[in-house]
Design a protein around this motif. Structure first.
Motif, short mmCIF file in Angstrom:
data_model
loop_
_atom_site.label_atom_id
_atom_site.label_comp_id
_atom_site.label_asym_id
_atom_site.label_seq_id
_atom_site.Cartn_x
_atom_site.Cartn_y
_atom_site.Cartn_z
N PHE A 32 0.83 -1.21 0.00
CA PHE A 32 0.00 0.00 0.00
C PHE A 32 0.86 1.26 0.00
CE2 PHE A 32 -1.71 3.38 2.70
CZ PHE A 32 -2.88 3.71 2.03
N ARG A 33 1.90 1.28 0.82
CA ARG A 33 2.76 2.46 0.92
C ARG A 33 3.53 2.69 -0.37
NH1 ARG A 33 6.86 1.96 5.67
NH2 ARG A 33 7.56 0.28 4.29
N ARG A 34 4.00 1.61 -1.00
CA ARG A 34 4.75 1.76 -2.25
C ARG A 34 3.85 2.33 -3.34
NH1 ARG A 34 5.74 -3.21 -3.06
NH2 ARG A 34 7.45 -3.26 -1.54
N TRP A 35 2.64 1.81 -3.46
CA TRP A 35 1.71 2.31 -4.48
C TRP A 35 1.30 3.75 -4.18
CZ3 TRP A 35 -2.09 -0.57 -7.88
CH2 TRP A 35 -1.46 -1.68 -8.48
N ARG A 36 1.17 4.09 -2.90
CA ARG A 36 0.82 5.45 -2.52
C ARG A 36 1.94 6.43 -2.86
NH1 ARG A 36 1.36 6.33 3.62
NH2 ARG A 36 3.52 6.33 2.84
N ASN A 37 3.16 6.08 -2.49
CA ASN A 37 4.28 7.00 -2.67
C ASN A 37 4.62 7.21 -4.14
OD1 ASN A 37 4.41 7.16 0.11
ND2 ASN A 37 6.13 5.75 0.30
N HIS A 38 4.42 6.20 -4.97
CA HIS A 38 4.72 6.31 -6.39
C HIS A 38 3.49 6.67 -7.23
CE1 HIS A 38 8.17 3.97 -4.87
NE2 HIS A 38 8.83 4.46 -5.90
N ASP A 39 2.40 7.01 -6.56
CA ASP A 39 1.18 7.47 -7.24
C ASP A 39 0.60 6.41 -8.17
OD1 ASP A 39 -0.63 9.53 -7.14
OD2 ASP A 39 0.22 10.62 -8.84
#
Length: 230
Positions: A32-39
């Motif tokens: 979730f954090r990776r997808w959030r940070n990379h939009d």
């Protein structure tokens, strides 16, 4: 991983309360954090939105939209730097500013403290939306967006901001043209229990949760069988 995040958003569970038949919670949160940070979550959602529009016989890019805001109470984990008090609705928390198309599909969302005015947030949000959607020429709004914002949108963004006002002689509940579209959108968000309150420590996570909630709606519309032709 997708099913795990959708389960969390739909049922409003804690990260550590992830069911045993799903991946471990820390791996799901890292995803979730990776997808959030990379939009990537917004890109994933936007592809689904374009597919839904094309299946509905519309252009992939919208030409009109509706803007509005929703104030929600914030959990204790939300810091004082990103929360405020909405004096109009008497809510201590955050505010979700959204722009949707005429099908009620999300174009953009911006989460702020609840004491941020609608016109100030709309100026930033509409600038982002018009930069991403070049065909957008008309946006409907309620009476809270009147004033200099109308002139700013026309002069700086080449965007017509049409105000849909409630008549003074109206009594009780009345469905207003175009404004019901964004109200239905907020009703869809409230069906995701994670969004009934704002439980996210960061604004970026709060915005990502809105996109994840709308991916559930768009995937259901994509998976819906098409009507058979005679």
């Amino acid at each position: 991983m997708l099913d795990a995040i959708r389960y969390l958003v739909d049922n409003g569970t804690k990260w550590r309360a992830m069911p045993a038949d799903l991946p471990p919670w820390d791996r799901v949160y890292a995803f979730f954090r990776r997808w959030r940070n990379h939009d990537l979550v917004r890109e994933f959602h936007d592809r689904l939105r374009r597919l839904v529009r094309e299946r509905a016989g519309r252009d992939s890019e919208p030409g009109a939209g509706v803007i509005d805001s929703q104030s929600v109470k914030a959990d204790a984990v939300v810091g004082s730097d990103s929360r405020g008090f909405d004096g109009g609705k008497l809510i201590n928390g955050r505010k979700r500013h959204v722009v949707v198309d005429t099908l009620g599909l999300l174009l953009a969302v911006m989460v702020t403290a609840a004491d941020v005015g609608d016109r100030a947030a709309a100026q930033v949000l509409l600038t982002q939306v018009t930069a991403a959607h070049h065909l957008l020429a008309l946006v409907w709004a309620d009476g809270g967006y009147t004033g200099s914002l109308v002139e700013y949108c026309l002069a700086a963004l080449a965007l017509v901001l049409a105000i849909v006002k409630r008549s003074d002689d109206m009594r009780g509940f009345v469905v207003l043209p175009k404004r019901w579209i964004v109200e239905r959108f907020f009703a869809h968000l409230m069906r995701s229990r994670r969004l009934v309150r704002d439980f996210e420590r960061s604004i970026a996570s709060a915005e990502a949760m809105v996109y994840w909630s709308m991916t559930m709606l768009t995937t259901r519309r994509v998976a819906r069988p098409r009507p058979s032709r005679a």
